[in-house]
Enzyme design. Sequence first.
Site, PDB file in Angstrom:
ATOM      1  N   HIS A 134      17.008  56.618  19.729  1.00  0.00           N
ATOM      2  CA  HIS A 134      17.130  58.068  19.938  1.00  0.00           C
ATOM      3  C   HIS A 134      16.320  58.507  21.149  1.00  0.00           C
ATOM      4  O   HIS A 134      16.794  59.312  21.960  1.00  0.00           O
ATOM      5  CB  HIS A 134      16.643  58.850  18.711  1.00  0.00           C
ATOM      6  N   HIS A 177      16.029  52.029  15.471  1.00  0.00           N
ATOM      7  CA  HIS A 177      16.954  53.164  15.425  1.00  0.00           C
ATOM      8  C   HIS A 177      16.323  54.397  16.080  1.00  0.00           C
ATOM      9  O   HIS A 177      16.954  55.071  16.902  1.00  0.00           O
ATOM     10  CB  HIS A 177      17.310  53.429  13.956  1.00  0.00           C
ATOM     11  N   GLU A 178      15.073  54.699  15.713  1.00  0.00           N
ATOM     12  CA  GLU A 178      14.420  55.904  16.243  1.00  0.00           C
ATOM     13  C   GLU A 178      14.089  55.757  17.724  1.00  0.00           C
ATOM     14  O   GLU A 178      14.209  56.726  18.485  1.00  0.00           O
ATOM     15  CB  GLU A 178      13.171  56.250  15.435  1.00  0.00           C
ATOM     16  N   CYS A 232      22.154  58.481   9.681  1.00  0.00           N
ATOM     17  CA  CYS A 232      21.355  59.234  10.649  1.00  0.00           C
ATOM     18  C   CYS A 232      21.438  60.719  10.320  1.00  0.00           C
ATOM     19  O   CYS A 232      22.516  61.226  10.010  1.00  0.00           O
ATOM     20  CB  CYS A 232      21.898  58.966  12.052  1.00  0.00           C
TER      21      CYS A 232
END
Length: 170
Positions: free
Chosen positions: A138, A134-135, A92
Amino acid sequence: MALLSILRYPDPRLHKTAKPVAVVDDRIRQLVRDMADTMYDAPGVGLAATQVDVHERVVVIDVSEEGNDLRVLINPEITWKSDERQTYEEGCLSVPGIYDEVERAARIRCKALDQQGQPYEFEADGLLAVCVQHEIDHLDGKVFVEYLSNLKQNRIKTKLKKAEREAERA
């Protein structure tokens, strides 16, 4: 080209939940361009607006080896996840130099808006599926290291603080 500053874990701003984009306008399109420039410069394969301290639901991704397949996801939403799981070693841009295995859905379906504000849907597997999940994490205020054990999280925080101190001395 404007390069944006990337927040570093454990910055508390990384845990803010991003708000949906109300209107895809020139400001959002400029944010997308700046985020893409920042991602490619880092270099990385994905970047969420939360990582550059903009708390709106905007993601840029390019998992191609050539760096020529930019995907823009505005207000992304995963509408389906496979029961099948896969484990990938993730890294990351907000957690530099740290890589560890995370288990996620092997295949997903996602809907989003493009940079013209047009809705679209796609299915993804492999690295693209990992990156999208993953994004979106966030945008929901979650960093990949939070999938790891408390022991690993504490070691990562210690390692990052040490690297920060060394960088300040240099």
